[in-house]
Design an enzyme around this catalytic site. Sequence first.
Site, PDB file in Angstrom:
ATOM      1  N   HIS A 171      -3.769  13.790   1.564  1.00 13.90           N
ATOM      2  CA  HIS A 171      -4.019  12.784   2.600  1.00 13.90           C
ATOM      3  C   HIS A 171      -2.859  12.727   3.598  1.00 13.90           C
ATOM      4  O   HIS A 171      -3.074  12.738   4.817  1.00 13.90           O
ATOM      5  CB  HIS A 171      -4.242  11.408   1.965  1.00 13.90           C
ATOM      6  CG  HIS A 171      -4.313  10.292   2.961  1.00 13.90           C
ATOM      7  ND1 HIS A 171      -5.356  10.148   3.846  1.00 13.90           N
ATOM      8  CD2 HIS A 171      -3.444   9.284   3.238  1.00 13.90           C
ATOM      9  CE1 HIS A 171      -5.142   9.084   4.614  1.00 13.90           C
ATOM     10  NE2 HIS A 171      -3.992   8.552   4.266  1.00 13.90           N
ATOM     11  N   ARG A 193      -8.311   3.144  13.337  1.00 15.01           N
ATOM     12  CA  ARG A 193      -7.376   4.241  13.629  1.00 15.01           C
ATOM     13  C   ARG A 193      -6.835   4.194  15.052  1.00 15.01           C
ATOM     14  O   ARG A 193      -5.699   4.630  15.295  1.00 15.01           O
ATOM     15  CB  ARG A 193      -8.056   5.585  13.403  1.00 15.01           C
ATOM     16  CG  ARG A 193      -8.549   5.806  11.985  1.00 15.01           C
ATOM     17  CD  ARG A 193      -7.416   5.740  10.977  1.00 15.01           C
ATOM     18  NE  ARG A 193      -7.909   5.985   9.620  1.00 15.01           N
ATOM     19  CZ  ARG A 193      -7.170   5.837   8.533  1.00 15.01           C
ATOM     20  NH1 ARG A 193      -5.919   5.412   8.620  1.00 15.01           N
ATOM     21  NH2 ARG A 193      -7.677   6.068   7.343  1.00 15.01           N
ATOM     22  N   GLU A 252     -10.210  11.886   7.995  1.00 15.76           N
ATOM     23  CA  GLU A 252     -10.055  13.255   7.487  1.00 15.76           C
ATOM     24  C   GLU A 252     -11.391  13.995   7.414  1.00 15.76           C
ATOM     25  O   GLU A 252     -11.475  15.168   7.776  1.00 15.76           O
ATOM     26  CB  GLU A 252      -9.417  13.224   6.089  1.00 15.76           C
ATOM     27  CG  GLU A 252      -7.988  12.712   6.070  1.00 15.76           C
ATOM     28  CD  GLU A 252      -7.557  12.324   4.658  1.00 15.76           C
ATOM     29  OE1 GLU A 252      -7.054  13.187   3.935  1.00 15.76           O
ATOM     30  OE2 GLU A 252      -7.755  11.147   4.273  1.00 15.76           O
ATOM     31  N   GLU A 280     -10.426   3.706   3.648  1.00 16.65           N
ATOM     32  CA  GLU A 280      -9.545   4.501   2.801  1.00 16.65           C
ATOM     33  C   GLU A 280      -9.944   4.211   1.362  1.00 16.65           C
ATOM     34  O   GLU A 280      -9.890   3.066   0.913  1.00 16.65           O
ATOM     35  CB  GLU A 280      -8.059   4.161   3.040  1.00 16.65           C
ATOM     36  CG  GLU A 280      -7.624   4.503   4.458  1.00 16.65           C
ATOM     37  CD  GLU A 280      -6.112   4.623   4.646  1.00 16.65           C
ATOM     38  OE1 GLU A 280      -5.366   3.949   3.891  1.00 16.65           O
ATOM     39  OE2 GLU A 280      -5.695   5.385   5.534  1.00 16.65           O
ATOM     40  N   ASP A 285       0.843  -1.184   0.000  1.00 11.59           N
ATOM     41  CA  ASP A 285       0.000   0.000   0.000  1.00 11.59           C
ATOM     42  C   ASP A 285       0.885   1.242   0.000  1.00 11.59           C
ATOM     43  O   ASP A 285       1.802   1.357   0.816  1.00 11.59           O
ATOM     44  CB  ASP A 285      -0.905  -0.005   1.234  1.00 11.59           C
ATOM     45  CG  ASP A 285      -2.117   0.892   1.057  1.00 11.59           C
ATOM     46  OD1 ASP A 285      -2.495   1.173  -0.096  1.00 11.59           O
ATOM     47  OD2 ASP A 285      -2.688   1.316   2.073  1.00 11.59           O
ATOM     48  N   LYS A 313      -4.693  -2.482  10.028  1.00  8.48           N
ATOM     49  CA  LYS A 313      -5.023  -2.608   8.604  1.00  8.48           C
ATOM     50  C   LYS A 313      -5.273  -4.053   8.162  1.00  8.48           C
ATOM     51  O   LYS A 313      -5.955  -4.275   7.158  1.00  8.48           O
ATOM     52  CB  LYS A 313      -3.838  -2.103   7.767  1.00  8.48           C
ATOM     53  CG  LYS A 313      -3.419  -0.676   8.053  1.00  8.48           C
ATOM     54  CD  LYS A 313      -4.306   0.311   7.317  1.00  8.48           C
ATOM     55  CE  LYS A 313      -3.663   1.690   7.277  1.00  8.48           C
ATOM     56  NZ  LYS A 313      -4.407   2.586   6.392  1.00  8.48           N
ATOM     57  N   THR A 372      -9.087  -6.002   3.516  1.00  7.55           N
ATOM     58  CA  THR A 372      -8.937  -4.999   2.465  1.00  7.55           C
ATOM     59  C   THR A 372      -9.861  -5.438   1.340  1.00  7.55           C
ATOM     60  O   THR A 372      -9.720  -6.545   0.823  1.00  7.55           O
ATOM     61  CB  THR A 372      -7.480  -4.955   1.957  1.00  7.55           C
ATOM     62  OG1 THR A 372      -6.596  -4.724   3.061  1.00  7.55           O
ATOM     63  CG2 THR A 372      -7.292  -3.873   0.917  1.00  7.55           C
ATOM     64  N   GLU A 404      -9.230   4.030  -2.276  1.00  9.67           N
ATOM     65  CA  GLU A 404      -7.993   3.913  -3.045  1.00  9.67           C
ATOM     66  C   GLU A 404      -8.261   3.275  -4.404  1.00  9.67           C
ATOM     67  O   GLU A 404      -9.283   2.633  -4.627  1.00  9.67           O
ATOM     68  CB  GLU A 404      -6.976   3.019  -2.313  1.00  9.67           C
ATOM     69  CG  GLU A 404      -6.676   3.456  -0.895  1.00  9.67           C
ATOM     70  CD  GLU A 404      -5.464   2.770  -0.293  1.00  9.67           C
ATOM     71  OE1 GLU A 404      -4.665   2.176  -1.067  1.00  9.67           O
ATOM     72  OE2 GLU A 404      -5.304   2.820   0.935  1.00  9.67           O
ATOM     73  N   GLN A 423      -4.230   1.424  15.089  1.00 10.40           N
ATOM     74  CA  GLN A 423      -3.089   1.898  14.294  1.00 10.40           C
ATOM     75  C   GLN A 423      -2.254   2.929  15.046  1.00 10.40           C
ATOM     76  O   GLN A 423      -1.015   2.865  15.053  1.00 10.40           O
ATOM     77  CB  GLN A 423      -3.625   2.498  12.994  1.00 10.40           C
ATOM     78  CG  GLN A 423      -2.567   3.022  12.032  1.00 10.40           C
ATOM     79  CD  GLN A 423      -3.180   3.715  10.807  1.00 10.40           C
ATOM     80  OE1 GLN A 423      -4.391   3.719  10.614  1.00 10.40           O
ATOM     81  NE2 GLN A 423      -2.328   4.296   9.985  1.00 10.40           N
ATOM     82  N   ASP A 442      -9.274   0.207   1.884  1.00  5.33           N
ATOM     83  CA  ASP A 442      -8.306  -0.228   2.892  1.00  5.33           C
ATOM     84  C   ASP A 442      -8.870   0.104   4.273  1.00  5.33           C
ATOM     85  O   ASP A 442      -8.507   1.102   4.895  1.00  5.33           O
ATOM     86  CB  ASP A 442      -6.989   0.525   2.625  1.00  5.33           C
ATOM     87  CG  ASP A 442      -5.924   0.224   3.652  1.00  5.33           C
ATOM     88  OD1 ASP A 442      -5.954  -0.870   4.245  1.00  5.33           O
ATOM     89  OD2 ASP A 442      -5.054   1.101   3.861  1.00  5.33           O
TER      90      ASP A 442
END
Lengths: 425, 425
Positions: free
Chosen positions: B142, B247, B370, B208, B135, B263, B267, B210, B250, B243
Site C-alpha cells: 500500500h 483523496r 490503488e 481503506e 492509524d 480522513k 471511520t 483495515e 487529502q 478508513d
Amino acid sequence: MTSPMTSPPAPRSWLDLPPDHPFGITHLPYGVFSTAGSSPRVGVRIGDQVLDVSEVARIGRDTVGVGDGPDLTAAWERPSLNAFLDLGHEDWAVARAWLVEILTDDVHEAGVKPHLVPVEDVTLHLPIAVADYVDFYASEHHATNVGRIFRPDSEPLTPNWKHLPIGYHGRAGTVVVSGTDVVRPQGQRKAATDPAPSFGPSRKLDIEAELGFVVGGGTALGEPVAVALAAERHLFGVVLLNDWSARDIQAWEYVPLGPFLGKSFGTSVSAWVTPMAALAAARVPLPTQDPQPLPYLNGAPDAVFGLDLHLEVEWNGTVVSRPEYRDMYWSPAQMLAHLTVNGASIRSGDLFGSGTISGAAKDTRGSFLELSWNGTEPVALGDGAERTFLEDGDTVVLRATAAGAGGTRIGLGEVSGRIVPAREA
Amino acid sequence: MTSPMTSPPAPRSWLDLPPDHPFGITHLPYGVFSTAGSSPRVGVRIGDQVLDVSEVARIGRDTVGVGDGPDLTAAWERPSLNAFLDLGHEDWAVARAWLVEILTDDVHEAGVKPHLVPVEDVTLHLPIAVADYVDFYASEHHATNVGRIFRPDSEPLTPNWKHLPIGYHGRAGTVVVSGTDVVRPQGQRKAATDPAPSFGPSRKLDIEAELGFVVGGGTALGEPVAVALAAERHLFGVVLLNDWSARDIQAWEYVPLGPFLGKSFGTSVSAWVTPMAALAAARVPLPTQDPQPLPYLNGAPDAVFGLDLHLEVEWNGTVVSRPEYRDMYWSPAQMLAHLTVNGASIRSGDLFGSGTISGAAKDTRGSFLELSWNGTEPVALGDGAERTFLEDGDTVVLRATAAGAGGTRIGLGEVSGRIVPAREA
C-alpha cells in the site's frame, strides 16, 4: 477597537481586589480543584482564592435567583468542565452573569465567603476531559521559520498554507495540567549524515508556546459549524498550551503522515480556562489575509477576529521570548470552521491549539527550535548559562496577559513544566 | 504453526451450531446492543443470537461459579466495552472461559437460553468509547502504491518506512459503527494544474480496508509498553475498519503535517470485536523484516506475529478485492510498542488501525485509489457498471475470515457503509 476609554467601568467586587489583579472580577476563569477533604470539582478563580461554585450554586438555587436557570450544581460538581461545556453558550453567559452578581453585590458576601478556599490550599487538576485534540499551525512566522530549518531546499511556506489553516490530530490522552513533570522521550533519531537511525533520549527537546481553545456544545456528524457562529456558539475559552516537541524524533518520523511520537509524549495546559467572554476587550482585527480565503472561511469582524494577548516564555527563570498572539494569521473561528467543514462532528471537551505563536522579531519566537535556529545560536539565560534545547531539570513557564473589561488587565493561568530524565531502557 | 491438525478439537455448544458457522463457539465476539425495551449494554454473539451477558453474569454470580471472580455484571451493564477492557487481560481470559463453559455444558442451557436474543431483534452500537485513535501504514504494498501515485518523482517508500511503523492520530469522535451512512465530505481540492483551490464535495471518495486493534488496560504517562508484553497484556481484540478517505482533499492538505480533513469525516468499524484469544490459530510469522528493526521493536514469535485473515471488499454487491492480512509488514505488537516508546500512555478504548491492507497482486489492493490507479483504470462491478471512486448511493462492505480453534473457521463481523450526498452549502 480595544480602547478601554469607551468601555464601561468594571464592576467592583466586595473582595476589594486591586484593579490590576490578574484574577479580578473581569476574569473569572474556570478550573477543577480538590482539597484535602474533597474530591475534584469545578471552581472559579477570584483573586488568590478559589470559589467552590457547585456548593454556592446549590445554595443559590433557593436564595440568589438561579432557580429558574440551568442546573449549575449538577454541571459543576464534576471532575471536569465537560458537563458545563455541554450546557451551551447561553447557559455559559447566565452562569457568568450570576457569578459577577454574587461577587459584586454586598448582599451575597456573607453567603459566598465560606465557599472561598485559598488557592495555596487546593490541588488543581486537568480542567477538561479532552475529547479530541487538534493542533493548528496558524503563525506565518513560525511556519516560515520551521520550513527554512526543516526543508531548506524548498519554499518555506507550503502552497496550501495561505488557503487553509493547516492542522493535525494530536494525542488527547497525554494532555496534562500545568505542573506535571515531563519525562524526556526516547525514540528514533537520524540526522541526514547518519547511515541509520539510532535509539535513545531526544537530544532536541523543545517547547511550543500556544494558545489552546476549549470547545463546548457538540454537533452531529455531517453538520459543519459555520464560521459566523463558531466563536459565539462553540468557543468556550482559552488555556495556555505548551506543545512539548522532540525535534529529532519529529524530523525523522514526520514524512509523509505528519508528527506522531515527536509530540505525543505530553502536552501541558494551564489549570485555568479563561472564558472567551473575559477576552471581549482583547479582540483585534486579523492581519490582512492575502489571498482572500474561500467563502467558508470568511466572516464579519465580530466572528473572525484575532486576540491581543501578550505572552512570556520563561526558561529557568529568564524570560527568553515575548510572543504576541495578534500576529497569528488565522482566527480561531476559521480554525473551527475548517475543522468541521468536511462534516466532522465536535464534542464538548474538544481542544485545539493555535500552533506556535511566533512574530517577525527574534525575541517573539515561540519555540527554542526557532530561538536557537536549530541549535546553532545559543540562547542566553541568567548567570551566564546558555541553552539550545531543553536539558534535564529545566523548567519552562508560559504566561500571558490581555485587556479585560473596563480598562482592567487580566492574567491567564500559567502553564509550567519541568523536564525529568528519560527512563532507563 | 497454524495447522488445525495439531490443535485440540473445538468444544461443542448446546446451541448445536454447524461447525462452519462464522459465530461459533470458538469466536464469541463482544459488542454493545439494545432492544426495543432495554438500553445499550454489552452482548456476545453466538450463532445468530446475542447473549445478554450482564444479565447472565448477574445470575451466574450465585449459580455458576464466577462469584469469586471479577464483577462482570458491573463491567458489562455499560453502553461500551471500556469498563470490561479496564479489567485487564487476566479477567478477559476468565470471562471467555466462563462463556465457553456456560455455552457448552448442558447443565447451563435452561438458565442461559432466556437471555439469548435473535440478532435481527437488536440494534448494534459502537462497541467502544474510542479514547485515542491512531492509524498506521503497515502494508509495504500500500505505501509503495500510494507513494507512486502521490509522489511520482520520489522513491515510493520514504527512508523511514522500514525502520518504524509510521502512524498518525485520527479523529476519535467520528469513529462510527457499521451501518452508519457516510455523508460525502466537502472541502478544498486543488489539482496540480489548477491555479487555485476550489471548494465542493470530494470527487475522489475512497475506502481503506483495515484491521482495527482495540486496546485494553491503561498505562501511566512515561511508561512504554514493551514489545514482548504488548499483545498479551494490551491487545484485547480486533474490528474490521473502513478508513473512508477523500483523496482530493487529502492530496492538497497533507503537506507538511499529514492527513486531516481527508480522513476525519468518518471511520467505520464493525459492531463485533473479535477477541485476540479467538485468533490464536490465525497467528503466522511476519514477512521478513530487512533491515532488522531497532531492539525495542524486536520480539519472539509469540509476541511479534502476523495474522492470517482473508478479507473481502464488496462494492455494490461485487467483490472487487481480496486482501490478505498476512502480507502486512509490521505486527500489531510492534505498532503498540512504537506508539508508546516515547512514554505516551494508553487508555482502555484506544483504537489503532493497521493501515490499508494491500498485497502485491492487483486484486488484493485495499483501496480504490490503488485498484483504479488514481482513477485511470476503472473497476468493473456487476451488470457492466464501472467505478473509479465512490458515487452517491454506493455501499461498501468489508468481511474477513480466519482460522479458529480446533479446525473451525470464524467470520469477523462485517463493516458496511453507504455514501449519501454532500449537504447543500
